[in-house]
Motif scaffolding. Structure first.
Motif, PDB file in Angstrom:
ATOM      1  N   THR A  52       0.828  -1.199   0.000  1.00 17.64           N
ATOM      2  CA  THR A  52       0.000   0.000   0.000  1.00 17.64           C
ATOM      3  C   THR A  52       0.865   1.253   0.000  1.00 17.64           C
ATOM      4  OG1 THR A  52      -0.098   0.159   2.420  1.00 17.64           O
ATOM      5  CG2 THR A  52      -1.722  -1.263   1.329  1.00 17.64           C
ATOM      6  N   ALA A  53       0.206   2.394  -0.209  1.00 12.46           N
ATOM      7  CA  ALA A  53       0.930   3.661  -0.170  1.00 12.46           C
ATOM      8  C   ALA A  53       1.542   3.902   1.203  1.00 12.46           C
ATOM      9  CB  ALA A  53      -0.010   4.805  -0.545  1.00 12.46           C
ATOM     10  N   ASP A  54       0.777   3.586   2.260  1.00 14.03           N
ATOM     11  CA  ASP A  54       1.321   3.763   3.612  1.00 14.03           C
ATOM     12  C   ASP A  54       2.503   2.840   3.864  1.00 14.03           C
ATOM     13  OD1 ASP A  54      -0.463   5.753   4.237  1.00 14.03           O
ATOM     14  OD2 ASP A  54      -1.931   4.402   5.158  1.00 14.03           O
ATOM     15  N   ASP A  55       2.457   1.617   3.311  1.00 11.80           N
ATOM     16  CA  ASP A  55       3.588   0.702   3.459  1.00 11.80           C
ATOM     17  C   ASP A  55       4.837   1.291   2.806  1.00 11.80           C
ATOM     18  OD1 ASP A  55       2.051  -1.160   4.798  1.00 11.80           O
ATOM     19  OD2 ASP A  55       1.550  -2.289   2.987  1.00 11.80           O
ATOM     20  N   PHE A  56       4.663   1.835   1.604  1.00 12.31           N
ATOM     21  CA  PHE A  56       5.809   2.453   0.922  1.00 12.31           C
ATOM     22  C   PHE A  56       6.344   3.629   1.725  1.00 12.31           C
ATOM     23  CE2 PHE A  56       4.168   0.563  -3.187  1.00 12.31           C
ATOM     24  CZ  PHE A  56       5.287  -0.233  -3.405  1.00 12.31           C
ATOM     25  N   ARG A  84       6.192   4.077   4.997  1.00 14.08           N
ATOM     26  CA  ARG A  84       6.907   3.584   6.176  1.00 14.08           C
ATOM     27  C   ARG A  84       8.291   3.073   5.784  1.00 14.08           C
ATOM     28  NH1 ARG A  84       1.632   2.083   8.009  1.00 14.08           N
ATOM     29  NH2 ARG A  84       1.716   0.153   6.790  1.00 14.08           N
ATOM     30  N   ARG A  85       8.349   2.365   4.662  1.00 21.41           N
ATOM     31  CA  ARG A  85       9.640   1.880   4.197  1.00 21.41           C
ATOM     32  C   ARG A  85      10.573   3.032   3.855  1.00 21.41           C
ATOM     33  NH1 ARG A  85       8.214  -2.818  -0.128  1.00 21.41           N
ATOM     34  NH2 ARG A  85       9.739  -1.567  -1.287  1.00 21.41           N
ATOM     35  N   ALA A  86      10.017   4.067   3.223  1.00 22.20           N
ATOM     36  CA  ALA A  86      10.829   5.219   2.860  1.00 22.20           C
ATOM     37  C   ALA A  86      11.362   5.929   4.094  1.00 22.20           C
ATOM     38  CB  ALA A  86      10.008   6.184   2.010  1.00 22.20           C
ATOM     39  N   GLU A  87      10.511   6.092   5.090  1.00 17.56           N
ATOM     40  CA  GLU A  87      10.941   6.769   6.309  1.00 17.56           C
ATOM     41  C   GLU A  87      12.010   5.957   7.034  1.00 17.56           C
ATOM     42  OE1 GLU A  87       7.325   7.274   8.416  1.00 17.56           O
ATOM     43  OE2 GLU A  87       6.559   8.852   7.076  1.00 17.56           O
ATOM     44  N   GLY A  88      11.846   4.627   7.045  1.00 18.69           N
ATOM     45  CA  GLY A  88      12.858   3.782   7.676  1.00 18.69           C
ATOM     46  C   GLY A  88      14.190   3.857   6.948  1.00 18.69           C
ATOM     47  N   SER A  89      14.145   3.859   5.616  1.00 15.91           N
ATOM     48  CA  SER A  89      15.387   3.972   4.844  1.00 15.91           C
ATOM     49  C   SER A  89      16.038   5.326   5.037  1.00 15.91           C
ATOM     50  CB  SER A  89      15.098   3.738   3.356  1.00 15.91           C
ATOM     51  OG  SER A  89      14.620   2.426   3.131  1.00 15.91           O
ATOM     52  N   ALA A  90      15.223   6.382   5.095  1.00 13.38           N
ATOM     53  CA  ALA A  90      15.770   7.723   5.305  1.00 13.38           C
ATOM     54  C   ALA A  90      16.427   7.831   6.671  1.00 13.38           C
ATOM     55  CB  ALA A  90      14.669   8.763   5.156  1.00 13.38           C
ATOM     56  N   ALA A  91      15.797   7.251   7.682  1.00 13.68           N
ATOM     57  CA  ALA A  91      16.368   7.305   9.030  1.00 13.68           C
ATOM     58  C   ALA A  91      17.710   6.582   9.091  1.00 13.68           C
ATOM     59  CB  ALA A  91      15.386   6.685  10.027  1.00 13.68           C
ATOM     60  N   ALA A  92      17.858   5.547   8.240  1.00 15.67           N
ATOM     61  CA  ALA A  92      19.104   4.786   8.224  1.00 15.67           C
ATOM     62  C   ALA A  92      20.120   5.367   7.233  1.00 15.67           C
ATOM     63  CB  ALA A  92      18.824   3.327   7.887  1.00 15.67           C
ATOM     64  N   ALA A 151      14.996   5.248  -0.055  1.00 15.23           N
ATOM     65  CA  ALA A 151      13.974   6.169   0.444  1.00 15.23           C
ATOM     66  C   ALA A 151      13.320   6.932  -0.704  1.00 15.23           C
ATOM     67  CB  ALA A 151      14.584   7.139   1.444  1.00 15.23           C
ATOM     68  N   VAL A 152      14.113   7.406  -1.642  1.00 12.64           N
ATOM     69  CA  VAL A 152      13.573   8.153  -2.781  1.00 12.64           C
ATOM     70  C   VAL A 152      12.686   7.259  -3.634  1.00 12.64           C
ATOM     71  CG1 VAL A 152      14.224   9.247  -4.961  1.00 12.64           C
ATOM     72  CG2 VAL A 152      15.406   9.876  -2.854  1.00 12.64           C
ATOM     73  N   VAL A 153      13.148   6.048  -3.915  1.00 11.79           N
ATOM     74  CA  VAL A 153      12.382   5.126  -4.756  1.00 11.79           C
ATOM     75  C   VAL A 153      11.045   4.793  -4.115  1.00 11.79           C
ATOM     76  CG1 VAL A 153      12.319   2.744  -5.609  1.00 11.79           C
ATOM     77  CG2 VAL A 153      14.369   4.141  -5.951  1.00 11.79           C
ATOM     78  N   ASP A 154      11.040   4.454  -2.831  1.00 11.31           N
ATOM     79  CA  ASP A 154       9.791   4.076  -2.171  1.00 11.31           C
ATOM     80  C   ASP A 154       8.858   5.266  -1.993  1.00 11.31           C
ATOM     81  OD1 ASP A 154      10.084   1.346  -1.938  1.00 11.31           O
ATOM     82  OD2 ASP A 154      11.192   1.467  -0.058  1.00 11.31           O
ATOM     83  N   ARG A 155       9.426   6.474  -1.830  1.00 11.88           N
ATOM     84  CA  ARG A 155       8.542   7.645  -1.690  1.00 11.88           C
ATOM     85  C   ARG A 155       7.829   7.927  -3.003  1.00 11.88           C
ATOM     86  NH1 ARG A 155       7.314   9.540   3.483  1.00 11.88           N
ATOM     87  NH2 ARG A 155       5.390  10.619   2.936  1.00 11.88           N
ATOM     88  N   PHE A 156       8.524   7.757  -4.124  1.00 11.09           N
ATOM     89  CA  PHE A 156       7.857   7.951  -5.417  1.00 11.09           C
ATOM     90  C   PHE A 156       6.800   6.866  -5.626  1.00 11.09           C
ATOM     91  CE2 PHE A 156       7.433   7.362 -10.011  1.00 11.09           C
ATOM     92  CZ  PHE A 156       7.174   8.659 -10.415  1.00 11.09           C
ATOM     93  N   MET A 209      11.072  14.991  -2.664  1.00  9.84           N
ATOM     94  CA  MET A 209      10.126  13.941  -3.046  1.00  9.84           C
ATOM     95  C   MET A 209       9.049  13.786  -1.970  1.00  9.84           C
ATOM     96  SD  MET A 209       9.875  11.747  -5.706  1.00  9.84           S
ATOM     97  CE  MET A 209      11.518  11.266  -6.252  1.00  9.84           C
ATOM     98  N   LEU A 210       9.452  13.878  -0.722  1.00  9.90           N
ATOM     99  CA  LEU A 210       8.508  13.812   0.395  1.00  9.90           C
ATOM    100  C   LEU A 210       7.509  14.952   0.318  1.00  9.90           C
ATOM    101  CD1 LEU A 210       7.483  12.962   3.225  1.00  9.90           C
ATOM    102  CD2 LEU A 210       9.387  14.271   4.191  1.00  9.90           C
ATOM    103  N   ARG A 211       7.990  16.161   0.069  1.00 11.33           N
ATOM    104  CA  ARG A 211       7.103  17.325  -0.009  1.00 11.33           C
ATOM    105  C   ARG A 211       6.087  17.152  -1.149  1.00 11.33           C
ATOM    106  NH1 ARG A 211      10.603  20.879  -1.164  1.00 11.33           N
ATOM    107  NH2 ARG A 211      11.145  21.384   1.001  1.00 11.33           N
ATOM    108  N   LEU A 212       6.536  16.667  -2.295  1.00 13.08           N
ATOM    109  CA  LEU A 212       5.626  16.468  -3.417  1.00 13.08           C
ATOM    110  C   LEU A 212       4.570  15.432  -3.075  1.00 13.08           C
ATOM    111  CD1 LEU A 212       4.798  16.973  -6.343  1.00 13.08           C
ATOM    112  CD2 LEU A 212       6.488  15.251  -7.036  1.00 13.08           C
ATOM    113  N   ASP A 213       4.965  14.357  -2.437  1.00 11.90           N
ATOM    114  CA  ASP A 213       4.000  13.319  -2.041  1.00 11.90           C
ATOM    115  C   ASP A 213       2.956  13.902  -1.092  1.00 11.90           C
ATOM    116  OD1 ASP A 213       2.746  10.860  -1.522  1.00 11.90           O
ATOM    117  OD2 ASP A 213       4.137  10.410   0.121  1.00 11.90           O
ATOM    118  N   GLN A 214       3.388  14.682  -0.132  1.00 13.58           N
ATOM    119  CA  GLN A 214       2.460  15.247   0.838  1.00 13.58           C
ATOM    120  C   GLN A 214       1.517  16.265   0.188  1.00 13.58           C
ATOM    121  OE1 GLN A 214       5.290  16.734   3.713  1.00 13.58           O
ATOM    122  NE2 GLN A 214       5.201  14.849   4.939  1.00 13.58           N
ATOM    123  N   GLU A 215       2.046  17.075  -0.711  1.00 14.21           N
ATOM    124  CA  GLU A 215       1.210  18.085  -1.354  1.00 14.21           C
ATOM    125  C   GLU A 215       0.178  17.443  -2.284  1.00 14.21           C
ATOM    126  OE1 GLU A 215       3.671  20.952  -3.259  1.00 14.21           O
ATOM    127  OE2 GLU A 215       4.517  21.731  -1.383  1.00 14.21           O
TER     128      GLU A 215
END
Length: 216
Positions: A102-106, A108-116, A122-127, A191-197
């Motif tokens: 799901t979008a939320d799964d992607f 969460r994965r992006a946020e976890g990759s970014a934190a690490a 992170a960029v791939v999963d956020r897109f 990429m995060l900002r675009l997803d949120q907007e």
């Protein structure tokens, strides 16, 4: 100085040139299955054209030369994509085989990759989250094998004002996912900002066509 006229082969030379060109192994390997019989039929026709004393001699040499040029040109056009190794590479799909994410799964994965500090993941999963969210909101239809460029084309209509950002995001996704480009915090933040907007933006939908009864 007068220009030299182009060299026009006679019927014998034309037959020889076409036979040698179309007999190359790369054409036999690259041609579509339906094209094999057409090549053989054409070569048989060329073989049936003999010298001036044969029945095939009734066909003028210029006509044969023109036909040869056209057939060889078609052969090159049809075979070139298959001769190009890049054309045989897998498509630049956005999603992997697992389409249940799901979008939320992607996200969460992006946020976890970014934190690490794994910014490429992170960029791939956020897109991917951006695209899956648009599918879940029925802004675009789910399509297996869709590429990032196709997403830009589809989303640029309901999100006209975001067309430049979408084009940028698709280019970054392809460059990172398939081009080996390193990513960093700044790219992920954009990429995060675009997803949120896009998630909070209201898409522009084309008005429905009137029913036939309304046209009377």
């Amino acid at each position: 100085m007068s220009a030299e006229p182009p060299v026009l082969p006679d019927s014998g030379q034309a037959r020889q040139w076409a036979a040698e060109e179309l007999a190359k192994p790369e054409y036999r390997e690259a041609q579509p299955s339906w094209l094999g019989k057409a090549w053989q039929d054409f070569l048989d026709w060329l073989a049936s054209l003999g010298g001036p004393g044969d029945a095939g001699g009734a066909v003028p040499s210029p006509v044969i030369a023109i036909v040869v040029v056209l057939v060889v040109a078609v052969a090159i056009i049809l075979a070139r994509p298959r001769l190009n190794p890049a054309a045989r590479r897998p498509g630049k799909d956005i999603f992997d085989a697992d389409t249940a994410t799901t979008a939320d799964d992607f996200r969460r994965r992006a946020e976890g990759s970014a934190a690490a500090g794994r910014w490429e993941e992170a960029v791939v999963d956020r897109f991917r989250a951006l695209v899956r969210s648009a599918e879940d909101r029925t802004i675009i239809d789910p399509q297996p094998g869709r590429t990032a460029d196709e997403v830009v084309r589809d989303l640029a209509v309901p999100f006209t004002t975001y067309a430049p950002q979408l084009a940028w995001a698709a280019a970054e996704f392809d460059a990172v996912r398939y081009g080996g480009k390193p990513a960093g915090q700044e790219i992920y933040r954009d990429m995060l900002r675009l997803d949120q907007e896009l998630e909070s933006a209201k898409p522009h939908r084309s008005p429905a066509l009137p029913e036939p009864a309304d046209l009377r």
